[in-house]
Design an enzyme around this catalytic site. Structure first.
Site, PDB file in Angstrom:
ATOM      1  N   TYR A 130       0.814  -1.209   0.000  1.00 53.76           N
ATOM      2  CA  TYR A 130       0.000   0.000   0.000  1.00 53.76           C
ATOM      3  C   TYR A 130       0.853   1.267   0.000  1.00 53.76           C
ATOM      4  O   TYR A 130       0.321   2.380   0.014  1.00 53.76           O
ATOM      5  CB  TYR A 130      -0.932   0.000   1.208  1.00 53.76           C
ATOM      6  CG  TYR A 130      -2.064  -0.987   1.081  1.00 53.76           C
ATOM      7  CD1 TYR A 130      -1.801  -2.336   0.887  1.00 53.76           C
ATOM      8  CD2 TYR A 130      -3.381  -0.592   1.165  1.00 53.76           C
ATOM      9  CE1 TYR A 130      -2.818  -3.257   0.775  1.00 53.76           C
ATOM     10  CE2 TYR A 130      -4.415  -1.499   1.050  1.00 53.76           C
ATOM     11  CZ  TYR A 130      -4.125  -2.833   0.861  1.00 53.76           C
ATOM     12  OH  TYR A 130      -5.135  -3.742   0.736  1.00 53.76           O
ATOM     13  N   LYS A 177       3.740 -14.448   5.548  1.00 57.67           N
ATOM     14  CA  LYS A 177       4.053 -15.374   4.454  1.00 57.67           C
ATOM     15  C   LYS A 177       5.571 -15.468   4.327  1.00 57.67           C
ATOM     16  O   LYS A 177       6.149 -15.423   3.240  1.00 57.67           O
ATOM     17  CB  LYS A 177       3.411 -14.881   3.149  1.00 57.67           C
ATOM     18  CG  LYS A 177       3.401 -15.921   2.023  1.00 57.67           C
ATOM     19  CD  LYS A 177       2.565 -17.139   2.317  1.00 57.67           C
ATOM     20  CE  LYS A 177       2.548 -18.067   1.100  1.00 57.67           C
ATOM     21  NZ  LYS A 177       1.825 -19.333   1.383  1.00 57.67           N
ATOM     22  N   ASP A 210      -2.230 -18.080   4.560  1.00 58.95           N
ATOM     23  CA  ASP A 210      -3.231 -18.969   3.962  1.00 58.95           C
ATOM     24  C   ASP A 210      -3.755 -19.968   4.979  1.00 58.95           C
ATOM     25  O   ASP A 210      -4.958 -20.252   5.025  1.00 58.95           O
ATOM     26  CB  ASP A 210      -2.680 -19.665   2.711  1.00 58.95           C
ATOM     27  CG  ASP A 210      -1.241 -20.104   2.851  1.00 58.95           C
ATOM     28  OD1 ASP A 210      -0.536 -19.604   3.730  1.00 58.95           O
ATOM     29  OD2 ASP A 210      -0.807 -20.959   2.056  1.00 58.95           O
ATOM     30  N   ASP A 234      -5.833  -6.164   5.499  1.00 60.18           N
ATOM     31  CA  ASP A 234      -6.981  -5.685   4.736  1.00 60.18           C
ATOM     32  C   ASP A 234      -7.892  -6.847   4.357  1.00 60.18           C
ATOM     33  O   ASP A 234      -9.114  -6.807   4.540  1.00 60.18           O
ATOM     34  CB  ASP A 234      -6.484  -4.954   3.486  1.00 60.18           C
ATOM     35  CG  ASP A 234      -7.581  -4.160   2.795  1.00 60.18           C
ATOM     36  OD1 ASP A 234      -8.712  -4.101   3.310  1.00 60.18           O
ATOM     37  OD2 ASP A 234      -7.302  -3.590   1.727  1.00 60.18           O
TER      38      ASP A 234
END
Length: 343
Positions: A130, A177, A210, A234
């Site tokens: 972002y 991640k 995930d 988000d």
């Protein structure tokens, strides 16, 4: 922000566009019924502001928030794929509102696939993808830069742990991640681990994003406080809102060292603007968070209790929750409950 009882609070108000003015007006009536004295300083943002001032975030608006240190914001339309950049992102960058706080909890009378959901999303608000650093490498190839810093990662982790201690939460889960993005998400985890070591009274765990999403839609009750970089936060915060009935029930706050803004996380819904169909509950609950922030916690609790009572009764449910009540009817029912609790 420390304030004395019955003090008049100066607060910046951004009504927004689309359904923003309708749901914002409902919140103003409810906060007034809760007995809090507020002087509102109204400003436009986004397209409305651009048409009047040539700026989507006018200097006067930013100056007002810097002075008052707190703002209530209605939904503002963000063009998709073109036009001006997000007003929300602009506010967070301009005011360094580095925390996006999203409580997620089951409410009575609201159908949900899950029970006993009571968690809090703590999302880093200022960097990651972002940061908006994109460029065309060659025609047909675009590169976006993911920015992760030790400073931002440390302060968001510190906020998560200090928040957990302050409100009696027991566990913080860092979502990442780092198995793939070993440097960027690896730095985020290193920073979170360093903060965790200074807070031994709070259980700390890590989950790959995930896997975290899978566990959230299988056993969400296992989570307490989740701390995430910007993009994952988000996505996961909207996923969690879906666990308890949708964005119409999801309050939000953006918090920095020198101020905060409070907003619903749903969009401006221009297709139903002016029809009295909008659900004001998310912004009402955001208003309750605002009351907590300005040390009007008793009033904030009255607002939350009134919302809970109206939903539990089920006679004034907004349309997106299966009812037929208009925006003003929901507002009036909540005001009535607050007035009854004070009598």
């Amino acid at each position: 922000m420390t304030t004395a009882a019955r003090q008049t609070h100066a607060i910046t108000l951004i009504p927004g566009d689309g359904i923003g003015p309708e749901v914002t007006d409902a919140v103003l009536q409810i906060l007034d019924a809760a007995g809090v004295a507020i002087s509102w300083d109204r400003h436009d943002a986004g397209l409305l502001a651009a048409e009047r001032t040539g700026q989507t975030l006018p200097d006067a608006l930013l100056a007002s928030i810097r002075q008052n240190k707190v703002a209530l914001k209605g939904p503002v339309t963000t063009p998709v794929g073109k036009g001006f950049t997000s007003v929300n992102v602009g506010l967070r960058k301009a005011l360094d509102l580095y925390v996006n706080l999203r409580p997620v909890k089951n409410l009575p009378g609201v159908p949900s696939r899950f029970e006993h959901v009571d968690l809090v999303i703590v999302r880093e608000n200022t960097e990651d993808l972002y940061a908006g650093l994109e460029h065309t490498v060659v025609p047909g190839v675009v590169e976006s830069l993911k920015i992760i810093t030790e400073k931002a990662s440390t302060r968001i982790a510190r906020f998560a742990f200090e928040y957990a201690e302050r409100v009696g939460r027991r566990k913080v889960t860092a979502v990442h991640k780092a198995n793939i993005m070993k440097l960027s998400d690896g730095l985020f985890l290193e920073s979170a681990r360093a903060v965790a070591a200074a807070h031994p009274g709070i259980t700390y765990e890590e989950k790959i994003v995930d896997a975290a999403c899978m566990h959230l839609v299988m056993r969400p009750e296992q989570f307490d406080v989740l701390v995430l970089p910007n993009l994952y936060g988000d996505i996961v915060s909207d996923l969690c809102a879906g666990l308890v009935g949708g964005l119409g029930l999801a309050p939000g706050a953006n918090i920095g060292e020198k101020g905060a803004t409070f907003e619903a996380v749903h969009g401006s819904a221009p297709d139903i603007a002016g029809k009295g169909m909008a659900n004001p509950i998310a912004l009402i609950l955001s208003g309750a968070l605002l009351l907590d922030y300005i040390d009007e916690r008793d009033a904030g609790n009255r607002v939350r209790a009134a919302v809970t009572a109206v939903l539990k009764e089920g006679k004034h449910m907004p349309r997106d929750l299966g009812g037929t009540a208009s925006t003003s009817q929901v507002e009036e029912a909540i005001v009535h409950r607050i007035q009854r609790s004070k009598s």
